[in-house]
Scaffold this motif. Sequence first.
Motif, PDB file in Angstrom:
ATOM      1  N   ALA A  66      -2.657   6.684 -12.176  1.00 12.74           N
ATOM      2  CA  ALA A  66      -1.962   6.942 -10.922  1.00 12.74           C
ATOM      3  C   ALA A  66      -2.840   6.597  -9.726  1.00 12.74           C
ATOM      4  CB  ALA A  66      -1.529   8.407 -10.861  1.00 12.74           C
ATOM      5  N   ARG A  67      -4.149   6.777  -9.874  1.00  9.64           N
ATOM      6  CA  ARG A  67      -5.068   6.506  -8.784  1.00  9.64           C
ATOM      7  C   ARG A  67      -5.372   5.018  -8.657  1.00  9.64           C
ATOM      8  NH1 ARG A  67     -10.275   8.867 -10.329  1.00  9.64           N
ATOM      9  NH2 ARG A  67     -10.601   6.824 -11.284  1.00  9.64           N
ATOM     10  N   ASP A  68      -5.511   4.332  -9.756  1.00  7.78           N
ATOM     11  CA  ASP A  68      -5.989   2.951  -9.754  1.00  7.78           C
ATOM     12  C   ASP A  68      -4.877   1.909  -9.698  1.00  7.78           C
ATOM     13  OD1 ASP A  68      -8.549   3.924  -9.899  1.00  7.78           O
ATOM     14  OD2 ASP A  68      -8.681   3.772 -12.079  1.00  7.78           O
ATOM     15  N   THR A  69      -3.646   2.299  -9.971  1.00  6.97           N
ATOM     16  CA  THR A  69      -2.535   1.356  -9.967  1.00  6.97           C
ATOM     17  C   THR A  69      -1.336   1.976  -9.268  1.00  6.97           C
ATOM     18  OG1 THR A  69      -3.259   0.415 -12.070  1.00  6.97           O
ATOM     19  CG2 THR A  69      -1.014  -0.073 -11.378  1.00  6.97           C
ATOM     20  N   GLY A  70      -0.763   1.228  -8.338  1.00  6.91           N
ATOM     21  CA  GLY A  70       0.428   1.696  -7.642  1.00  6.91           C
ATOM     22  C   GLY A  70       1.547   0.686  -7.768  1.00  6.91           C
ATOM     23  N   PHE A  71       2.745   1.097  -7.394  1.00 10.92           N
ATOM     24  CA  PHE A  71       3.894   0.196  -7.421  1.00 10.92           C
ATOM     25  C   PHE A  71       4.237  -0.190  -5.989  1.00 10.92           C
ATOM     26  CE2 PHE A  71       4.090   2.334 -11.470  1.00 10.92           C
ATOM     27  CZ  PHE A  71       4.374   1.288 -12.334  1.00 10.92           C
ATOM     28  N   ILE A  72       4.048  -1.461  -5.689  1.00  5.98           N
ATOM     29  CA  ILE A  72       4.178  -1.980  -4.334  1.00  5.98           C
ATOM     30  C   ILE A  72       5.330  -2.977  -4.263  1.00  5.98           C
ATOM     31  CG2 ILE A  72       3.002  -3.213  -2.472  1.00  5.98           C
ATOM     32  CD1 ILE A  72       1.837  -0.433  -3.161  1.00  5.98           C
ATOM     33  N   ASP A  73       6.175  -2.823  -3.250  1.00  4.93           N
ATOM     34  CA  ASP A  73       7.284  -3.753  -3.071  1.00  4.93           C
ATOM     35  C   ASP A  73       6.804  -5.054  -2.421  1.00  4.93           C
ATOM     36  OD1 ASP A  73      10.324  -4.302  -2.849  1.00  4.93           O
ATOM     37  OD2 ASP A  73       9.583  -4.616  -0.809  1.00  4.93           O
TER      38      ASP A  73
END
Length: 231
Positions: free
Chosen positions: A7-14
């Motif tokens: 959760a800290r190292d990878t996010g979901f970006i539009d």
Amino acid sequence: MNEVETARDTGFIDSVYCGSGVDGKGLRCVVFFSGCNLRCPFCHNPETLCKRGEPMRLDLLLDRLERYRAYFRRGGVTLSGGEPFLQRGFCLALLRALKDRGIRTCVETNGHIADGELIAACGEIVCDIKNQETDDLSAYDAFFALCKEGRVSLRATNVLVPGKNDTAEKIGALASLLRRSSVEEGIRFLPFRKLCLDKYRELGMVFPYVNIREAEEGDILRANIVFRQFI
């Protein structure tokens, strides 16, 4: 790698957009987060509601933002969406990493996630108050209190929708909220627009406010006059 680290190292970006002059002070690079905890009927970014977005590693996003640094050196990076606070771990890590690099940050939020640690990590906050379909603004009290406690610069905005929230009663309630929350900068009324119609069509979604007229300059002027009468 455990769930917290993921959760800290990878996010979901539009998407990432460089060159905005309206999402914070100065020229900004805007990171649009996917996912939102609200379903506002005037939402201009419906793609962030129904699509998961692209998974993006923190280090790669930071590298990308560094490449744009010359463009936003007098402004900074704005986290928008969607709702950035919904991706807590990634949002927090990104804000702290940007601060470590001397990059000014701003978060555009709906103010419905009152998280003191997240709020304290923000350079500044722009909170859009949603009163188009409700008269209950109590959800913002806790959020604004944490902003004051953390001494975070806070500005408020409100999308003015003719026939929905342009009455004296609605505007007076906004003034009351900001007065009791000690938000000193007042509020910026944003005109309701329907530039997002093509997005809704492409996504096969119905735009709830399709039959409502757009706000004009005169609507904004009147709203500001009414607002000042309550302050």
